[in-house]
Design a protein around this motif. Sequence first.
Motif, short mmCIF file in Angstrom:
data_model
loop_
_atom_site.label_atom_id
_atom_site.label_comp_id
_atom_site.label_asym_id
_atom_site.label_seq_id
_atom_site.Cartn_x
_atom_site.Cartn_y
_atom_site.Cartn_z
N PRO A 3 0.82 -1.21 0.00
CA PRO A 3 0.00 0.00 0.00
C PRO A 3 0.87 1.27 0.00
N VAL A 4 0.41 2.28 -0.71
CA VAL A 4 1.09 3.57 -0.76
C VAL A 4 0.25 4.60 -0.03
N ILE A 5 0.87 5.24 0.95
CA ILE A 5 0.21 6.31 1.71
C ILE A 5 1.00 7.58 1.45
N MET A 6 0.35 8.55 0.91
CA MET A 6 1.01 9.82 0.58
C MET A 6 0.98 10.75 1.79
N LEU A 7 2.12 11.38 2.08
CA LEU A 7 2.18 12.41 3.10
C LEU A 7 2.22 13.75 2.38
N ALA A 8 1.31 14.63 2.75
CA ALA A 8 1.20 15.91 2.05
C ALA A 8 1.30 17.06 3.04
N GLU A 9 1.90 18.13 2.56
CA GLU A 9 1.98 19.34 3.39
C GLU A 9 0.58 19.86 3.70
N ASP A 10 -0.23 19.92 2.66
CA ASP A 10 -1.63 20.33 2.84
C ASP A 10 -2.48 19.39 2.01
N ALA A 11 -3.38 18.70 2.64
CA ALA A 11 -4.19 17.66 1.98
C ALA A 11 -5.54 18.23 1.60
N ASP A 12 -5.57 19.03 0.55
CA ASP A 12 -6.87 19.53 0.09
C ASP A 12 -7.53 18.47 -0.80
N SER A 13 -8.78 18.66 -1.11
CA SER A 13 -9.55 17.65 -1.84
C SER A 13 -9.00 17.41 -3.25
N MET A 14 -8.49 18.41 -3.93
CA MET A 14 -7.93 18.24 -5.27
C MET A 14 -6.68 17.35 -5.21
N GLY A 23 -3.29 5.86 -7.51
CA GLY A 23 -3.20 4.55 -6.87
C GLY A 23 -2.85 4.58 -5.40
N ALA A 24 -2.70 5.74 -4.83
CA ALA A 24 -2.42 5.80 -3.40
C ALA A 24 -3.62 5.29 -2.61
N CYS A 25 -3.35 4.67 -1.49
CA CYS A 25 -4.44 4.18 -0.63
C CYS A 25 -5.06 5.31 0.18
N ASP A 26 -4.24 6.27 0.52
CA ASP A 26 -4.73 7.40 1.31
C ASP A 26 -3.73 8.55 1.23
N VAL A 27 -4.19 9.74 1.58
CA VAL A 27 -3.34 10.92 1.66
C VAL A 27 -3.53 11.50 3.06
N VAL A 28 -2.38 11.71 3.75
CA VAL A 28 -2.43 12.16 5.14
C VAL A 28 -1.59 13.44 5.26
N PRO A 29 -2.12 14.44 5.94
CA PRO A 29 -1.31 15.63 6.20
C PRO A 29 -0.09 15.26 7.05
N MET A 30 1.02 15.91 6.81
CA MET A 30 2.29 15.60 7.48
C MET A 30 2.19 15.71 9.00
N ASP A 31 1.42 16.61 9.50
CA ASP A 31 1.37 16.83 10.94
C ASP A 31 0.32 15.98 11.65
N GLU A 32 -0.23 14.98 10.98
CA GLU A 32 -1.28 14.12 11.58
C GLU A 32 -0.72 12.73 11.89
N SER A 33 0.16 12.62 12.86
CA SER A 33 0.80 11.33 13.17
C SER A 33 -0.20 10.30 13.71
N ASN A 34 -1.18 10.72 14.48
CA ASN A 34 -2.20 9.78 14.99
C ASN A 34 -3.01 9.20 13.84
N LEU A 35 -3.42 10.04 12.92
CA LEU A 35 -4.17 9.59 11.75
C LEU A 35 -3.31 8.67 10.90
N LEU A 36 -2.04 9.01 10.73
CA LEU A 36 -1.13 8.17 9.96
C LEU A 36 -1.01 6.78 10.59
N SER A 37 -0.91 6.71 11.90
CA SER A 37 -0.82 5.42 12.60
C SER A 37 -2.06 4.58 12.34
N ILE A 38 -3.22 5.20 12.41
CA ILE A 38 -4.47 4.48 12.17
C ILE A 38 -4.52 3.96 10.74
#
Length: 171
Positions: A3-14, A23-38
């Motif tokens: 699985p590929v999880i993208m880390l983004a500075e700002d995760a806007d809808s576009m 093909g990414a499974c998800d996009v997570v803002p860089m400062d959301e470590s709890n969300l990234l763990s989940i």
Amino acid sequence: DIPVIMLAEDADSMLLEFYLKLGACDVVPMDESNLLSIIIERELTHLNNRRVFRTTQVKLRDVEKRSQALLESSKDAIAYIHDGMHIYANQAYLDLFGYETTDDLEGVPVMDVVADKNQDDLKKSLKKFLASGSSVDLSYHGLKTNADEFPMTMSLSSATYADESCTQIVI
């Protein structure tokens, strides 16, 4: 399958839509470590489930091959019917009724292997069996291709053959 999880500075809808289309499974803002763990835990669970599924598929294919080999080598006369028509029969079944090959029997109505005097009763019994799904044993006179009759007990049960629900007949 990783699985590929993208880390983004700002995760806007576009941006989310863009990476998901790639093909990414998800996009997570860089400062959301709890969300990234989940999300990592979720994706690892999905990965494990896919691996278990593939292993199970391989095991199922092996079991189906062994089952087919047992059917073909069985001394019991066994056939599968769908909508009242034969879709498979082992060699013992073919020999019992006088057919040369499975191709000769395929598409032949099950009524054609039962004596005329038993056909109406078999129709009723098949309808009752299909409605209830409970295994049933029936005593009839079989009919060979040369028109010779013989007494037989026909056991009906629900089965699956070639990924299709059908009825198994054991004589």
